[in-house]
Design an enzyme around this catalytic site. Sequence first.
Site, PDB file in Angstrom:
ATOM      1  N   GLY A   6      -1.707  22.096  -4.196  1.00  0.00           N
ATOM      2  CA  GLY A   6      -1.586  20.683  -4.549  1.00  0.00           C
ATOM      3  C   GLY A   6      -2.676  20.367  -5.557  1.00  0.00           C
ATOM      4  O   GLY A   6      -3.852  20.264  -5.201  1.00  0.00           O
ATOM      5  N   VAL A  10      -6.360  14.505  -5.440  1.00  0.00           N
ATOM      6  CA  VAL A  10      -7.371  15.028  -4.509  1.00  0.00           C
ATOM      7  C   VAL A  10      -7.679  16.496  -4.825  1.00  0.00           C
ATOM      8  O   VAL A  10      -8.842  16.899  -4.896  1.00  0.00           O
ATOM      9  CB  VAL A  10      -6.902  14.878  -3.038  1.00  0.00           C
ATOM     10  CG1 VAL A  10      -7.933  15.475  -2.093  1.00  0.00           C
ATOM     11  CG2 VAL A  10      -6.665  13.416  -2.692  1.00  0.00           C
ATOM     12  N   ASP A  30       0.418  24.528  -7.655  1.00  0.00           N
ATOM     13  CA  ASP A  30       1.234  23.306  -7.542  1.00  0.00           C
ATOM     14  C   ASP A  30       2.653  23.681  -7.946  1.00  0.00           C
ATOM     15  O   ASP A  30       2.879  24.727  -8.561  1.00  0.00           O
ATOM     16  CB  ASP A  30       0.686  22.195  -8.453  1.00  0.00           C
ATOM     17  CG  ASP A  30       1.124  20.803  -8.005  1.00  0.00           C
ATOM     18  OD1 ASP A  30       0.276  20.059  -7.460  1.00  0.00           O
ATOM     19  OD2 ASP A  30       2.316  20.461  -8.184  1.00  0.00           O
ATOM     20  N   ARG A  79       0.343   8.029   0.170  1.00  0.00           N
ATOM     21  CA  ARG A  79       0.884   6.702   0.476  1.00  0.00           C
ATOM     22  C   ARG A  79       0.723   5.776  -0.719  1.00  0.00           C
ATOM     23  O   ARG A  79      -0.228   5.897  -1.496  1.00  0.00           O
ATOM     24  CB  ARG A  79       0.269   6.124   1.738  1.00  0.00           C
ATOM     25  CG  ARG A  79      -1.212   5.975   1.781  1.00  0.00           C
ATOM     26  CD  ARG A  79      -1.596   5.412   3.144  1.00  0.00           C
ATOM     27  NE  ARG A  79      -3.026   5.430   3.325  1.00  0.00           N
ATOM     28  CZ  ARG A  79      -3.701   4.516   4.008  1.00  0.00           C
ATOM     29  NH1 ARG A  79      -3.060   3.499   4.566  1.00  0.00           N
ATOM     30  NH2 ARG A  79      -5.003   4.595   4.139  1.00  0.00           N
ATOM     31  N   ASN A  92       6.387  14.802   4.595  1.00  0.00           N
ATOM     32  CA  ASN A  92       5.291  15.755   4.414  1.00  0.00           C
ATOM     33  C   ASN A  92       5.338  16.896   5.427  1.00  0.00           C
ATOM     34  O   ASN A  92       4.883  18.001   5.123  1.00  0.00           O
ATOM     35  CB  ASN A  92       3.935  15.033   4.445  1.00  0.00           C
ATOM     36  CG  ASN A  92       3.611  14.408   3.099  1.00  0.00           C
ATOM     37  OD1 ASN A  92       4.291  14.673   2.100  1.00  0.00           O
ATOM     38  ND2 ASN A  92       2.589  13.578   3.042  1.00  0.00           N
ATOM     39  N   HIS A 172      -6.980  10.222  12.267  1.00  0.00           N
ATOM     40  CA  HIS A 172      -7.274   9.768  10.901  1.00  0.00           C
ATOM     41  C   HIS A 172      -6.132   8.832  10.517  1.00  0.00           C
ATOM     42  O   HIS A 172      -5.203   9.189   9.817  1.00  0.00           O
ATOM     43  CB  HIS A 172      -7.356  10.956   9.946  1.00  0.00           C
ATOM     44  CG  HIS A 172      -7.609  10.542   8.521  1.00  0.00           C
ATOM     45  ND1 HIS A 172      -8.733   9.869   8.134  1.00  0.00           N
ATOM     46  CD2 HIS A 172      -6.857  10.703   7.403  1.00  0.00           C
ATOM     47  CE1 HIS A 172      -8.662   9.632   6.839  1.00  0.00           C
ATOM     48  NE2 HIS A 172      -7.531  10.117   6.366  1.00  0.00           N
TER      49      HIS A 172
HETATM   50  P1  NAI Z   1      -0.919  13.537  -5.635  1.00  0.00           P
HETATM   51  O1  NAI Z   1       0.483  13.028  -5.677  1.00  0.00           O
HETATM   52  O2  NAI Z   1      -1.856  13.186  -6.725  1.00  0.00           O
HETATM   53  O3  NAI Z   1      -0.903  15.155  -5.532  1.00  0.00           O
HETATM   54  C1  NAI Z   1      -0.077  15.837  -4.635  1.00  0.00           C
HETATM   55  C2  NAI Z   1       0.364  17.123  -5.338  1.00  0.00           C
HETATM   56  O4  NAI Z   1       1.078  17.936  -4.396  1.00  0.00           O
HETATM   57  C3  NAI Z   1       1.291  16.871  -6.525  1.00  0.00           C
HETATM   58  O5  NAI Z   1       0.750  17.417  -7.718  1.00  0.00           O
HETATM   59  C4  NAI Z   1       2.585  17.595  -6.122  1.00  0.00           C
HETATM   60  O6  NAI Z   1       3.260  18.208  -7.199  1.00  0.00           O
HETATM   61  C5  NAI Z   1       2.035  18.647  -5.163  1.00  0.00           C
HETATM   62  N1  NAI Z   1       3.039  19.247  -4.288  1.00  0.00           N
HETATM   63  C6  NAI Z   1       4.063  18.640  -3.643  1.00  0.00           C
HETATM   64  N2  NAI Z   1       4.766  19.550  -2.939  1.00  0.00           N
HETATM   65  C7  NAI Z   1       4.167  20.763  -3.154  1.00  0.00           C
HETATM   66  C8  NAI Z   1       4.414  22.080  -2.706  1.00  0.00           C
HETATM   67  N3  NAI Z   1       5.452  22.361  -1.888  1.00  0.00           N
HETATM   68  N4  NAI Z   1       3.593  23.078  -3.120  1.00  0.00           N
HETATM   69  C9  NAI Z   1       2.555  22.805  -3.952  1.00  0.00           C
HETATM   70  N5  NAI Z   1       2.265  21.576  -4.406  1.00  0.00           N
HETATM   71  C10 NAI Z   1       3.070  20.564  -4.012  1.00  0.00           C
HETATM   72  O7  NAI Z   1      -1.495  13.102  -4.214  1.00  0.00           O
HETATM   73  P2  NAI Z   1      -3.046  12.976  -3.803  1.00  0.00           P
HETATM   74  O8  NAI Z   1      -3.516  11.609  -4.074  1.00  0.00           O
HETATM   75  O9  NAI Z   1      -3.756  14.152  -4.366  1.00  0.00           O
HETATM   76  O10 NAI Z   1      -2.924  13.125  -2.206  1.00  0.00           O
HETATM   77  C11 NAI Z   1      -2.481  14.345  -1.639  1.00  0.00           C
HETATM   78  C12 NAI Z   1      -2.329  14.203  -0.136  1.00  0.00           C
HETATM   79  O11 NAI Z   1      -3.626  14.043   0.458  1.00  0.00           O
HETATM   80  C13 NAI Z   1      -1.513  12.986   0.308  1.00  0.00           C
HETATM   81  O12 NAI Z   1      -0.709  13.323   1.434  1.00  0.00           O
HETATM   82  C14 NAI Z   1      -2.586  11.986   0.714  1.00  0.00           C
HETATM   83  O13 NAI Z   1      -2.099  11.018   1.616  1.00  0.00           O
HETATM   84  C15 NAI Z   1      -3.585  12.921   1.330  1.00  0.00           C
HETATM   85  N6  NAI Z   1      -4.940  12.388   1.460  1.00  0.00           N
HETATM   86  C16 NAI Z   1      -5.606  12.700   2.603  1.00  0.00           C
HETATM   87  C17 NAI Z   1      -6.886  12.275   2.788  1.00  0.00           C
HETATM   88  C18 NAI Z   1      -7.609  12.644   4.047  1.00  0.00           C
HETATM   89  O14 NAI Z   1      -8.664  12.074   4.337  1.00  0.00           O
HETATM   90  N7  NAI Z   1      -7.122  13.587   4.843  1.00  0.00           N
HETATM   91  C19 NAI Z   1      -7.573  11.437   1.789  1.00  0.00           C
HETATM   92  C20 NAI Z   1      -6.808  11.229   0.576  1.00  0.00           C
HETATM   93  C21 NAI Z   1      -5.523  11.689   0.440  1.00  0.00           C
END
Ligand code: NAI
Length: 304
Positions: A6, A10, A30, A79, A92, A172
């Site tokens: 991903g 993040v 990705d 989200r 997810n 969380h």
């Molecule tokens: P984003 O949309 O910027 O990046 C997600 C990436 O995952 C995208 O580039 C997408 O192409 C890729 N992706 C989707 N399916 C895939 C697969 N099968 N294989 C490889 N890559 C794939 O999202 P962001 O903002 O980076 O957030 C990512 C996740 O982290 C979200 O679920 C978000 O809710 C979560 N998150 C969790 C936090 C925590 O404290 N645990 C804090 C912030 C975000």
Amino acid sequence: MISIVGSGRVGSTLAMILVLRNVDHVTLVDIIPGLPEGEALDLSHMASEVGVDRRIIGSNDYSSLKGSDIVVVTAGLARKPGMTRMDLLTKNAGIIASVSREVAKYAPNSKLIMVTNPLDAMTYVALKTTGFPKNRVFGMGGMLDLSRFKQLLSDYLHVSRGSIDALVIGEHGESMTPLPSYTSVNGIPLRNLLSDQQIDEAIDKTRKVAAEVIAKKGATFYAPANGISRMVEAVHYDRKALLPVCAYLEGEYGLSGICIGVPAIIGASGVEKIIQLDLKGKEKESFDKGASTLKEALASLPPT
Ligand code: NAI
């Protein structure tokens, strides 16, 4: 080598922090064509000027995970304003099950750090799908919640953030559980310094502030990426750091068969020891409420 599945907001921010801290080689994966390669190029250009000689690779091919010591998963949907983390559950879970199969295939000996939301449920799906031992699959949520709690407390107290030792455990999500009983300012108990009302306000704001950031800028990624990096470094350098992590419980806190945020010693083997706390009052209520929410969420998922 540290791999990040991903390469979105993040994932790419985490890569940047790991490169700037010169932790290890970094591989980004990705599904979007070009994206991980582009990130890797951009990061390599930065590295060359800051004197970091780590190898930084981007790929759409999961076989690039071969040789990973640590795999961080940030793949999946994030989200949007107004959504809760739990709204992402079903979609997810499918993505994480498929990513986990690839991790198990190409990086069978890695430590797997989950980030995708809803974090606790996704950590469980990854644990069950990979079949890895429980010490090698854990998630980042509490580190982020803790950094938000600390920031709010430093605003109330007008003291350096660095003087505050805080702990946030539990789900969380909506029932995250900041622990004022285990929070101090260089050893001085928080309850000596703030009123109950101020503490309750800080806890409430800690739970809600992520939604505020998402409403204002669309996502949160600097603080999450820093929290992940702290966990990656604890494993990489075998720090034996006591951190809040999402871990699989087998009897601890009276719970079994779920992953939830608890304090644990993190070192080269991953989760080396879960620390048991004797929770009471509102802290226990909030932790137990989160656990019930998670049990319901897991029951609603198809079998892995
Ligand atoms: P984003 O949309 O910027 O990046 C997600 C990436 O995952 C995208 O580039 C997408 O192409 C890729 N992706 C989707 N399916 C895939 C697969 N099968 N294989 C490889 N890559 C794939 O999202 P962001 O903002 O980076 O957030 C990512 C996740 O982290 C979200 O679920 C978000 O809710 C979560 N998150 C969790 C936090 C925590 O404290 N645990 C804090 C912030 C975000």
